[in-house]
Design an enzyme around this catalytic site. Structure first.
Site, short mmCIF file in Angstrom:
data_model
loop_
_atom_site.label_atom_id
_atom_site.label_comp_id
_atom_site.label_asym_id
_atom_site.label_seq_id
_atom_site.Cartn_x
_atom_site.Cartn_y
_atom_site.Cartn_z
N GLU A 36 0.83 -1.21 0.00
CA GLU A 36 0.00 0.00 0.00
C GLU A 36 0.86 1.26 0.00
OE1 GLU A 36 -3.31 2.22 2.87
OE2 GLU A 36 -2.39 0.32 3.48
N LYS A 75 1.33 5.66 -0.09
CA LYS A 75 0.77 6.85 0.54
C LYS A 75 1.42 8.07 -0.09
CE LYS A 75 -0.97 8.28 5.03
NZ LYS A 75 -1.07 7.93 6.46
N ASP A 88 -5.72 3.01 -1.42
CA ASP A 88 -6.45 3.63 -0.31
C ASP A 88 -7.02 4.95 -0.79
OD1 ASP A 88 -6.78 5.47 2.03
OD2 ASP A 88 -6.20 3.68 3.15
N HIS A 136 -5.04 8.25 0.07
CA HIS A 136 -3.59 8.31 -0.05
C HIS A 136 -3.09 8.97 -1.33
CE1 HIS A 136 -2.62 5.01 3.15
NE2 HIS A 136 -3.39 5.99 3.60
N HIS A 193 -8.91 0.07 0.11
CA HIS A 193 -9.22 0.63 1.42
C HIS A 193 -10.18 1.79 1.16
CE1 HIS A 193 -5.77 -0.86 4.24
NE2 HIS A 193 -6.53 -1.83 3.77
N ASP A 207 -6.01 12.63 3.88
CA ASP A 207 -6.20 11.31 4.48
C ASP A 207 -6.68 11.41 5.93
OD1 ASP A 207 -6.09 8.53 4.68
OD2 ASP A 207 -4.05 8.57 5.41
N ASP A 224 -9.54 9.94 7.02
CA ASP A 224 -10.20 8.68 7.39
C ASP A 224 -11.55 8.88 8.07
OD1 ASP A 224 -8.25 6.75 6.45
OD2 ASP A 224 -6.93 7.53 7.99
N ASP A 263 -11.36 1.56 5.84
CA ASP A 263 -10.29 2.12 6.65
C ASP A 263 -10.69 3.53 7.09
OD1 ASP A 263 -8.00 2.84 7.92
OD2 ASP A 263 -6.71 2.81 6.16
#
Length: 416
Positions: A223, A225, A256, A259, A283, A291, A293, A323
């Site tokens: 993954e 970022k 994600d 990201h 994600h 990010d 979340d 996530d």
């Protein structure tokens, strides 16, 4: 009008455009969503060590009642899962082990997750896994890209140990565990040598995945970022790095939603990478500015992600995980809202007249394509969702909230 009556009317309306609602619900049952354990305790985990979250991980808010022990977290998950229809999985981090004393991360073993496996068997869940490369004294500067070989080797051993745990999950539960590797390595300010840490990361990852494990039990994923808090100028594991790694090493690639640059979306990336990777891990999150979340909404991007999965029939190649971690609201409600929204998006995608849309597009009849795309937005997909919930003995609408509130009064409010 009853749920059954509403559904029968909706069923006919969808049949008129060539969509079988029964088949849609049947397919939805085959698409599990992996619920992330860390929403329930603000990413704290159950290691016998104290310390703040590091590696750019932040859970903001102080809503009362977070889980403080594995038994509490599993009880909270029991309630949340009872309010979410259809197939589900649970995504665990290595820091959620259960042991009598302190266990170093390079010494985690399958036995430390036996209670989670027993719980998963009882609830008919699959389990996914993540090495924990943050919130540790040896992660302060870097992990798998560290210039100090001893520190780097420690984290390599952690990765290897976690693969054994993931394989254990797959063998015990009869469904492959997806193990996702994310590291917070990078730099706050200008970096002169960006190549050397990336070369060390390649070699470390190669060593971690060197031992072959049957994909029937375990899948490796990596993954990327964009940047992290305290790592604003340079991230070792960037998007380009991991796309190259996943395609060359035949691992799964994790996308994600938070990201990337604020104007980027992962829905458009799905079809771009699928010709080159066998498996894709998603994600699904909700970035606000970046990010952060937040709890997943039934918004345009969540729907676009679901559409890409369904339109391209990626049922066995895309693994859907969530996530987010919001400590400002009831944590169980956050799980329920986010997971139900992901499943609603998948159902709406399954109710799309994709064959007719594709035919219009192939004939360059963009007028019909646009008309159909817009008209279907008004079709009664909610009636199909309500029937799906009822068949799974799950509350419809917002009726689930009363159970969460009662649990908050009886259980969460009693936690110090």
């Amino acid at each position: 009008m009853t749920i059954q009556q509403s559904y029968e009317l909706a069923k006919q309306q969808f049949a008129d455009i060539g969509v079988d609602t029964e088949k849609a619900m049947q397919l939805l049952d085959s698409l599990p969503v992996s619920i992330h354990c860390w929403q329930g305790d603000d990413v704290a985990g159950f290691e016998k060590q104290s310390g703040a979250l590091t590696g750019g991980i932040q859970a903001t808010g102080n809503y009362p009642g977070k889980a403080r022990a594995p038994q509490e977290l599993r009880a909270d998950l029991d309630l949340a899962s009872s309010l979410i229809p259809g197939a589900k999985r649970l995504n665990l981090h290595a820091s959620y082990l259960e042991a009598e004393g302190k266990v170093e991360r390079n010494e985690v073993k399958p036995e430390h997750f036996k209670n989670w496996v027993d719980w998963a068997k009882q609830n008919q869940f699959g389990l996914d896994f993540n090495p924990t490369y943050f919130s540790h004294p040896l992660s302060a500067e870097a992990t798998l890209s560290h210039s100090n070989k001893e520190i780097r080797d420690f984290w390599i051993e952690h990765g290897k140990a976690c693969r054994k745990i993931s394989e254990y999950f797959g063998k015990e539960l009869g469904t492959a565990s997806v193990m996702n590797i994310w590291i917070p390595d990078g730099a706050k300010d200008l970096t002169v040598d960006k190549a050397a840490p990336r070369q060390r990361l390649v070699e470390a990852l190669d060593e971690i995945i060197r031992e072959k494990i049957d994909p029937k039990y375990h899948l490796d994923a990596v993954e990327s970022k964009l940047f992290g808090i305290g790592l604003e100028s340079y991230t070792v594991g960037s998007n380009e790095f991991y796309v190259g790694y996943a395609t060359s090493r035949k691992t799964a690639l994790c996308l994600d939603a938070g990201h990337y640059h604020p104007t980027e979306v992962i829905s458009d990336k799905i079809s771009a990478v699928m010709p080159f990777v066998e498996h894709l891990l998603l994600h699904v999150s909700r970035p606000v500015r970046w990010d952060s979340d937040h709890v997943v909404l039934l918004d345009d991007e969540t729907q676009a992600i679901a559409n890409e999965i369904i339109r391209n029939q990626l049922f066995n190649r895309v693994h859907i995980g969530l996530d987010f971690f919001d400590a400002s609201i009831n944590r169980i409600a956050a799980w329920v809202i986010g997971t139900r929204n992901m499943k609603k998006a998948l159902l709406r995608a399954l109710l799309e007249p994709t064959a007719s849309l594709r035919e219009a597009e192939n004939n360059r009849d963009f007028t019909t394509r646009l008309a159909l795309l817009e008209e279907q937005k008004s079709l009664p997909w909610q009636a199909v969702w309500d029937m799906y919930c009822e068949r799974h003995n799950v509350p419809t609408g917002s009726n689930w909230l009363a159970q969460v509130r009662q649990y908050e009064t009886n259980v969460l409010s009693q936690r110090a």
